[in-house]
Design a protein around this motif. Structure first.
Motif, mmCIF file in Angstrom:
data_model
loop_
_atom_site.group_PDB
_atom_site.id
_atom_site.type_symbol
_atom_site.label_atom_id
_atom_site.label_comp_id
_atom_site.label_asym_id
_atom_site.label_seq_id
_atom_site.Cartn_x
_atom_site.Cartn_y
_atom_site.Cartn_z
ATOM 1 N N ARG A 18 22.332 -33.442 16.036
ATOM 2 C CA ARG A 18 22.355 -34.850 16.443
ATOM 3 C C ARG A 18 23.327 -35.649 15.570
ATOM 4 N NH1 ARG A 18 17.298 -39.128 15.935
ATOM 5 N NH2 ARG A 18 18.433 -40.970 16.726
ATOM 6 N N ALA A 19 23.288 -35.417 14.262
ATOM 7 C CA ALA A 19 24.191 -36.126 13.356
ATOM 8 C C ALA A 19 25.642 -35.799 13.665
ATOM 9 C CB ALA A 19 23.857 -35.782 11.907
ATOM 10 N N ASP A 20 25.923 -34.538 13.922
ATOM 11 C CA ASP A 20 27.304 -34.133 14.236
ATOM 12 C C ASP A 20 27.795 -34.804 15.513
ATOM 13 O OD1 ASP A 20 27.471 -32.567 11.979
ATOM 14 O OD2 ASP A 20 27.105 -30.668 13.016
ATOM 15 N N ALA A 21 26.916 -34.928 16.501
ATOM 16 C CA ALA A 21 27.305 -35.591 17.748
ATOM 17 C C ALA A 21 27.608 -37.073 17.503
ATOM 18 C CB ALA A 21 26.195 -35.439 18.786
ATOM 19 N N LEU A 22 26.840 -37.701 16.622
ATOM 20 C CA LEU A 22 27.031 -39.124 16.335
ATOM 21 C C LEU A 22 28.324 -39.393 15.561
ATOM 22 C CD1 LEU A 22 23.379 -40.125 15.358
ATOM 23 C CD2 LEU A 22 24.650 -40.912 17.363
ATOM 24 N N THR A 23 28.774 -38.425 14.794
ATOM 25 C CA THR A 23 29.959 -38.640 13.952
ATOM 26 C C THR A 23 31.195 -37.909 14.449
ATOM 27 O OG1 THR A 23 29.421 -36.778 12.465
ATOM 28 C CG2 THR A 23 28.477 -38.937 11.917
ATOM 29 N N ALA A 24 31.109 -37.234 15.589
ATOM 30 C CA ALA A 24 32.216 -36.389 16.059
ATOM 31 C C ALA A 24 33.509 -37.173 16.229
ATOM 32 C CB ALA A 24 31.829 -35.707 17.371
ATOM 33 N N ALA A 25 33.440 -38.339 16.875
ATOM 34 C CA ALA A 25 34.654 -39.116 17.123
ATOM 35 C C ALA A 25 35.282 -39.586 15.816
ATOM 36 C CB ALA A 25 34.338 -40.314 18.016
ATOM 37 N N HIS A 26 34.449 -40.020 14.879
ATOM 38 C CA HIS A 26 34.966 -40.465 13.584
ATOM 39 C C HIS A 26 35.637 -39.316 12.850
ATOM 40 C CE1 HIS A 26 35.211 -42.604 9.759
ATOM 41 N NE2 HIS A 26 34.678 -41.539 9.196
ATOM 42 N N ARG A 27 35.005 -38.150 12.845
ATOM 43 C CA ARG A 27 35.582 -37.001 12.148
ATOM 44 C C ARG A 27 36.886 -36.559 12.800
ATOM 45 N NH1 ARG A 27 32.579 -32.893 12.916
ATOM 46 N NH2 ARG A 27 30.892 -33.796 14.168
ATOM 47 N N ASP A 28 36.935 -36.666 14.107
ATOM 48 C CA ASP A 28 38.162 -36.318 14.819
ATOM 49 C C ASP A 28 39.293 -37.275 14.445
ATOM 50 O OD1 ASP A 28 39.657 -34.835 16.907
ATOM 51 O OD2 ASP A 28 39.581 -36.754 17.958
ATOM 52 N N TYR A 200 20.022 -49.437 8.156
ATOM 53 C CA TYR A 200 20.673 -48.149 7.880
ATOM 54 C C TYR A 200 21.004 -48.033 6.403
ATOM 55 C CZ TYR A 200 24.357 -44.593 7.845
ATOM 56 O OH TYR A 200 25.137 -43.499 7.550
ATOM 57 N N LYS A 201 21.471 -49.111 5.803
ATOM 58 C CA LYS A 201 21.771 -49.090 4.370
ATOM 59 C C LYS A 201 20.532 -48.764 3.552
ATOM 60 C CE LYS A 201 22.318 -53.021 2.155
ATOM 61 N NZ LYS A 201 22.935 -54.268 1.643
ATOM 62 N N TRP A 202 19.421 -49.441 3.856
ATOM 63 C CA TRP A 202 18.201 -49.183 3.101
ATOM 64 C C TRP A 202 17.722 -47.747 3.314
ATOM 65 C CZ3 TRP A 202 19.086 -52.673 0.022
ATOM 66 C CH2 TRP A 202 19.240 -54.015 0.343
ATOM 67 N N ALA A 203 17.861 -47.246 4.527
ATOM 68 C CA ALA A 203 17.454 -45.864 4.793
ATOM 69 C C ALA A 203 18.274 -44.878 3.971
ATOM 70 C CB ALA A 203 17.577 -45.551 6.282
ATOM 71 N N THR A 204 19.579 -45.117 3.858
ATOM 72 C CA THR A 204 20.416 -44.200 3.074
ATOM 73 C C THR A 204 20.053 -44.264 1.600
ATOM 74 O OG1 THR A 204 22.209 -45.821 2.714
ATOM 75 C CG2 THR A 204 22.325 -44.458 4.702
ATOM 76 N N ASP A 217 18.039 -42.873 13.740
ATOM 77 C CA ASP A 217 17.710 -44.029 14.572
ATOM 78 C C ASP A 217 18.307 -45.299 13.972
ATOM 79 O OD1 ASP A 217 16.263 -42.422 16.296
ATOM 80 O OD2 ASP A 217 14.294 -43.036 15.523
ATOM 81 N N SER A 218 18.250 -45.407 12.647
ATOM 82 C CA SER A 218 18.809 -46.573 11.961
ATOM 83 C C SER A 218 20.329 -46.602 12.091
ATOM 84 C CB SER A 218 18.412 -46.562 10.480
ATOM 85 O OG SER A 218 17.009 -46.595 10.323
ATOM 86 N N PHE A 219 20.945 -45.438 12.029
ATOM 87 C CA PHE A 219 22.390 -45.359 12.221
ATOM 88 C C PHE A 219 22.767 -45.795 13.634
ATOM 89 C CE2 PHE A 219 26.174 -43.152 13.718
ATOM 90 C CZ PHE A 219 27.094 -43.468 12.729
ATOM 91 N N ASP A 224 25.233 -49.670 17.413
ATOM 92 C CA ASP A 224 25.161 -50.535 18.597
ATOM 93 C C ASP A 224 25.385 -52.000 18.219
ATOM 94 O OD1 ASP A 224 24.611 -48.194 19.928
ATOM 95 O OD2 ASP A 224 22.481 -48.614 20.220
ATOM 96 N N ILE A 225 24.826 -52.406 17.084
ATOM 97 C CA ILE A 225 25.023 -53.781 16.623
ATOM 98 C C ILE A 225 26.482 -54.016 16.258
ATOM 99 C CG2 ILE A 225 24.498 -55.409 14.769
ATOM 100 C CD1 ILE A 225 21.662 -54.335 14.728
#
Length: 287
Positions: A18-28, A200-204, A217-219, A224-225
């Motif tokens: 799931r994490a890889d899918a969320l960051t794929a475009a950024h990593r590309d 998301y910041k607090w979660a990290t 979920d926080s990411f 979206d925001i």
């Protein structure tokens, strides 16, 4: 609660996918050294790399069986059974007492307040007000004069210090309230887009005390925001296929508030979940 090694390895792998899918475009984009004015923020402002995001944790107090390799990880301790490991909220609280106090205060106080929905995202406009240079090297939708006029024709109601601190000097006195870092817990409120992103910041910062699904979920909420934040900004981002929400119009204001309220609802649920995962339900009253 305890998880067998077989069970937690399945959860860990699902989290990585799931994490890889969320960051794929950024990593590309990173492989091509390609910048993006909307999405880079999620990895630069929050300074949490995709490799960190894909690291799964079970959350505070959840015992992982046959997880001896994690005993060397920060804020893990030995569990009840041999070779087990548990994320340790007490150790985090001792080692990071000031940070733990701040996070709890921010989460609880923000949750205790009603949302405010009259800012219309004008913080981004205030950051370029009467400025010769801008944070993003892209054109302004309405030009400088048109942008300045929008600021001058509205009441600035920013409640988030980390947005306010980027206001131009000319915009600062136009804000309804003067904000400071020390007073941030006094003004943070759940309708603020940045307060939602900061979950998301607090979660990290809570690291292994937060379950992997809650971190992602926080990411996703921050992602979206962030889109709305930049759609409502004064920039012309058509080159990146970003459709503006023209908050200088009644229609744009209505759309902004509608989506802002939805994010506030999502943020409220995540705020409660973060506190419960970390400290347990009903632990301590708001500071």
């Amino acid at each position: 609660m305890s998880l067998s090694r077989q069970d937690w390895l399945v959860l860990e792998e699902a989290h990585r996918e799931r994490a890889d899918a969320l960051t794929a475009a950024h990593r590309d984009r990173a492989t091509r050294a390609e910048k993006h004015p909307v999405w880079d923020f999620l990895f630069t402002y929050y300074s949490y790399k995709p490799a960190h995001l894909r690291r799964w944790h079970p959350g505070a107090g959840v015992e992982l069986a046959d997880a001896g390799e994690r005993l060397d990880w920060r804020w893990y301790r030995a569990g009840r059974s041999a070779d087990s490991a548990v994320p340790d909220a007490a150790a985090f609280g001792r080692e990071k007492a000031e940070l733990a106090s701040l996070i709890e205060k921010m989460l609880r106080r923000t949750a205790s307040r009603p949302g405010q929905f009259g800012c219309f995202g004008l913080h981004e406009w205030a950051m370029v007000y009467r400025a010769d240079e801008h944070r993003h090297a892209v054109p302004l939708r309405l030009g400088q004069a048109g942008t300045d006029a929008v600021v001058e024709n509205h009441d600035l109601r920013c409640t988030h210090f980390d947005a306010f601190r980027f206001f131009t000097p000319e915009a600062v006195p136009r804000n309804r309230t003067s904000l400071s870092r020390d007073e941030q817990p006094l003004f943070e409120q759940p309708g603020c887009l940045h307060a939602g992103m900061d979950l998301y910041k607090w979660a990290t910062k809570l690291g292994p005390l937060i379950p992997g699904d809650l971190l992602l979920d926080s990411f996703e909420l921050a992602r979206d925001i962030r889109l709305l934040d930049m759609q409502a900004a004064p920039y012309d981002l058509s080159a990146w296929d970003v459709v503006p929400v023209p908050i200088e119009t009644p229609e744009g204001k209505a759309e902004y508030v509608r989506r802002q309220r939805g994010f506030a609802d999502r943020g409220a649920a995540l705020r409660t979940a973060l506190l419960n995962a970390w400290l347990g339900a009903g632990v301590r009253d708001a500071a």
